[in-house]
Motif scaffolding. Structure first.
Motif, PDB file in Angstrom:
ATOM      1  N   VAL A 197      -2.023 -41.589 -58.346  1.00 30.17           N
ATOM      2  CA  VAL A 197      -3.195 -41.190 -57.623  1.00 30.17           C
ATOM      3  C   VAL A 197      -2.902 -39.527 -57.232  1.00 30.17           C
ATOM      4  N   MET A 198      -4.004 -38.827 -57.555  1.00 32.93           N
ATOM      5  CA  MET A 198      -3.875 -37.403 -57.102  1.00 32.93           C
ATOM      6  C   MET A 198      -5.211 -37.279 -56.196  1.00 32.93           C
ATOM      7  N   PHE A 199      -4.914 -36.872 -54.751  1.00 38.60           N
ATOM      8  CA  PHE A 199      -6.000 -36.411 -53.846  1.00 38.60           C
ATOM      9  C   PHE A 199      -6.184 -34.924 -54.156  1.00 38.60           C
ATOM     10  N   VAL A 200      -7.316 -34.596 -54.378  1.00 40.79           N
ATOM     11  CA  VAL A 200      -7.838 -33.298 -54.442  1.00 40.79           C
ATOM     12  C   VAL A 200      -8.563 -32.668 -53.469  1.00 40.79           C
ATOM     13  N   GLU A 226     -11.340 -36.784 -54.703  1.00 39.43           N
ATOM     14  CA  GLU A 226     -11.803 -35.635 -54.341  1.00 39.43           C
ATOM     15  C   GLU A 226     -12.153 -35.692 -52.799  1.00 39.43           C
ATOM     16  N   ILE A 227     -11.552 -34.783 -51.849  1.00 40.53           N
ATOM     17  CA  ILE A 227     -12.101 -34.912 -50.679  1.00 40.53           C
ATOM     18  C   ILE A 227     -12.848 -33.255 -50.413  1.00 40.53           C
ATOM     19  N   ASN A 230     -18.047 -29.946 -50.143  1.00 37.82           N
ATOM     20  CA  ASN A 230     -19.100 -29.400 -51.267  1.00 37.82           C
ATOM     21  C   ASN A 230     -18.811 -29.776 -52.669  1.00 37.82           C
ATOM     22  N   VAL A 231     -19.814 -29.956 -53.514  1.00 39.33           N
ATOM     23  CA  VAL A 231     -19.645 -30.024 -54.913  1.00 39.33           C
ATOM     24  C   VAL A 231     -18.745 -29.146 -55.460  1.00 39.33           C
ATOM     25  N   THR A 232     -17.623 -29.458 -56.284  1.00 36.83           N
ATOM     26  CA  THR A 232     -17.064 -28.399 -57.107  1.00 36.83           C
ATOM     27  C   THR A 232     -17.246 -28.629 -58.514  1.00 36.83           C
ATOM     28  N   GLU A 233     -16.734 -27.645 -59.414  1.00 34.13           N
ATOM     29  CA  GLU A 233     -17.287 -27.690 -60.747  1.00 34.13           C
ATOM     30  C   GLU A 233     -16.395 -28.967 -61.777  1.00 34.13           C
ATOM     31  N   MET A 234     -15.267 -29.281 -60.834  1.00 34.52           N
ATOM     32  CA  MET A 234     -14.778 -30.380 -61.602  1.00 34.52           C
ATOM     33  C   MET A 234     -15.022 -31.748 -61.331  1.00 34.52           C
ATOM     34  N   ILE A 235     -16.351 -31.957 -60.712  1.00 34.95           N
ATOM     35  CA  ILE A 235     -16.819 -33.319 -60.308  1.00 34.95           C
ATOM     36  C   ILE A 235     -16.731 -34.465 -61.146  1.00 34.95           C
ATOM     37  N   SER A 236     -16.885 -33.948 -62.432  1.00 33.86           N
ATOM     38  CA  SER A 236     -16.881 -35.047 -63.734  1.00 33.86           C
ATOM     39  C   SER A 236     -15.461 -35.869 -63.814  1.00 33.86           C
ATOM     40  N   LEU A 237     -14.581 -34.647 -63.396  1.00 34.43           N
ATOM     41  CA  LEU A 237     -13.133 -35.425 -63.663  1.00 34.43           C
ATOM     42  C   LEU A 237     -12.652 -36.422 -62.479  1.00 34.43           C
ATOM     43  N   MET A 238     -13.444 -36.519 -61.433  1.00 32.26           N
ATOM     44  CA  MET A 238     -12.978 -37.183 -60.325  1.00 32.26           C
ATOM     45  C   MET A 238     -13.591 -38.608 -60.300  1.00 32.26           C
ATOM     46  N   ASP A 239     -12.748 -39.651 -59.922  1.00 26.84           N
ATOM     47  CA  ASP A 239     -13.128 -41.033 -59.801  1.00 26.84           C
ATOM     48  C   ASP A 239     -13.912 -41.150 -58.537  1.00 26.84           C
ATOM     49  N   SER A 241     -15.365 -38.840 -55.289  1.00 28.74           N
ATOM     50  CA  SER A 241     -15.657 -37.499 -54.569  1.00 28.74           C
ATOM     51  C   SER A 241     -16.262 -37.571 -53.450  1.00 28.74           C
ATOM     52  N   ILE A 242     -15.505 -37.447 -52.362  1.00 27.57           N
ATOM     53  CA  ILE A 242     -15.834 -37.942 -50.870  1.00 27.57           C
ATOM     54  C   ILE A 242     -16.344 -36.571 -50.103  1.00 27.57           C
ATOM     55  N   ARG A 243     -17.679 -36.460 -49.767  1.00 32.07           N
ATOM     56  CA  ARG A 243     -18.323 -35.500 -49.353  1.00 32.07           C
ATOM     57  C   ARG A 243     -17.980 -35.434 -47.685  1.00 32.07           C
ATOM     58  N   GLU A 244     -16.799 -35.069 -47.317  1.00 36.95           N
ATOM     59  CA  GLU A 244     -16.198 -35.187 -45.945  1.00 36.95           C
ATOM     60  C   GLU A 244     -15.521 -34.153 -45.698  1.00 36.95           C
ATOM     61  N   SER A 245     -15.101 -33.990 -44.328  1.00 39.14           N
ATOM     62  CA  SER A 245     -14.082 -32.807 -44.143  1.00 39.14           C
ATOM     63  C   SER A 245     -12.704 -33.631 -44.166  1.00 39.14           C
ATOM     64  N   ALA A 246     -11.781 -32.933 -44.630  1.00 43.03           N
ATOM     65  CA  ALA A 246     -10.352 -33.686 -44.822  1.00 43.03           C
ATOM     66  C   ALA A 246      -9.915 -34.112 -43.390  1.00 43.03           C
ATOM     67  N   SER A 247     -10.024 -33.341 -42.358  1.00 43.39           N
ATOM     68  CA  SER A 247      -9.449 -33.972 -41.109  1.00 43.39           C
ATOM     69  C   SER A 247     -10.055 -35.303 -40.528  1.00 43.39           C
TER      70      SER A 247
END
Ligand code: APR
Ligand code: ZN
Length: 259
Positions: A197-200, A226-227, A230-239, A241-247
């Motif tokens: 698992v990689m959290f980005v 991904e957390i 905003n959307v990033t350019e690598m969204i298609s790589l992510m299983d 993509s959580i549009r929230e703030s990390a903390s």
């Protein structure tokens, strides 16, 4: 809902909980966004540093050579800010998680603020160095300071001079036009290639070679979470993509597995 490797960009906490419980090796790949709620500005957000300043003039190797005083003034102000900052709930959640999985959870960060270490993480690969280290580009002398006593050793009016060869010292960070530290890079590639698992978290994924690390994880069939608000350019790589703030969301995710 599709889910794993089905590029489902919503997220289901129970599903992510099960993935974490059934996985062995974890990498938290982080960028400036994870420290934003500690009061450390990002670079490419609307209020980011590179929206106000030109990185070529303030954070490049050639700028340091031509005007070391300006670069030191820029870094002194950032060191001051980081000294006064506190790590946030995202940093401490990752530190707690690492405690539950000794040797199987690593942080690979682009950040130079050492807030992961203050949040309890020990296994931290600093791809871009850190703001409380100094290095002499001539004789290679290196010194690492703790944030709490950094300014007992430096006078902000002066450019620090190497005690060994009397040349100008540089903050031990990777400036534009400079190479990443090879051992940090090799470790980051190994960890990314071996993780399940990689959290980005909190990165615009704009800067290479750091932004190639998620590809190493994908090659190992890792789940990418991904957390980022905003959307990033690598969204298609992510299983996921959580549009929230990390903390906000990271403690919630790890709490679902009692961390
Ligand atoms: N939680 C998670 N992500 C956040 C938050 C938050 N609270 N706030 C902002 N973000 C996201 C933004 O949406 C953005 O995508 O953090 C990201 C920050 O992106 P950048 O400012 O480009 O920072 P980063 O990706 O770390 O930059 C990489 O560029 O200038 C160099 O050396 C510098 O290490 C840095 C590198
Ligand atoms: Zn020297």
């Amino acid at each position: 809902m599709e889910g794993i490797h089905g590029k489902d960009h919503s997220y289901n906490l129970t599903q992510i909980q099960k993935i974490i419980e059934n996985s062995k090796n974890f990498v938290f790949f982080t960028g400036a966004g994870i420290s934003k709620e500690s009061g450390i500005p990002t670079f490419r957000d609307k209020d980011g540093l590179w929206k106000k300043y030109d990185p070529a003039k303030l954070a490049s190797h050639s700028a340091f050579i031509s005007n070391p005083k300006l670069i030191w003034d820029f870094f002194y102000s950032r060191q001051r800010l980081v000294c006064q900052a506190e790590c946030n709930e995202a940093h401490t959640a990752i530190g707690r998680f690492e405690n539950t999985r000794p040797g199987r959870s690593s942080v690979v960060t682009q950040n130079i603020d050492r807030l992961h270490q203050r949040g309890g993480s020990q296994n931290v690969i600093e791809l871009h160095g850190n703001i409380f280290g100094i290095v002499c580009m001539v004789c290679g002398k290196r010194e690492q300071y703790d944030y709490s006593d950094f300014f007992n050793n430096f006078n902000e009016e002066k450019i620090p001079i190497c005690p060994v060869c009397s040349n100008i010292l540089k903050p031990d960070v990777v400036l534009f036009e400079e190479q990443l530290p090879l051992d940090a890079w090799n470790q980051a590639v190994r960890l990314s290639s071996e993780c399940d698992v990689m959290f980005v978290i909190g990165s615009s994924l704009n800067v290479s070679p750091a932004n190639t690390l998620p590809y190493y994880a994908v090659k190992n069939h890792a789940v990418l979470i991904e957390i980022n608000p905003n959307v990033t350019e690598m969204i298609s790589l992510m299983d996921f993509s959580i549009r929230e703030s990390a903390s906000k969301i990271l403690p919630k995710i790890l709490k679902s597995i009692n961390i």
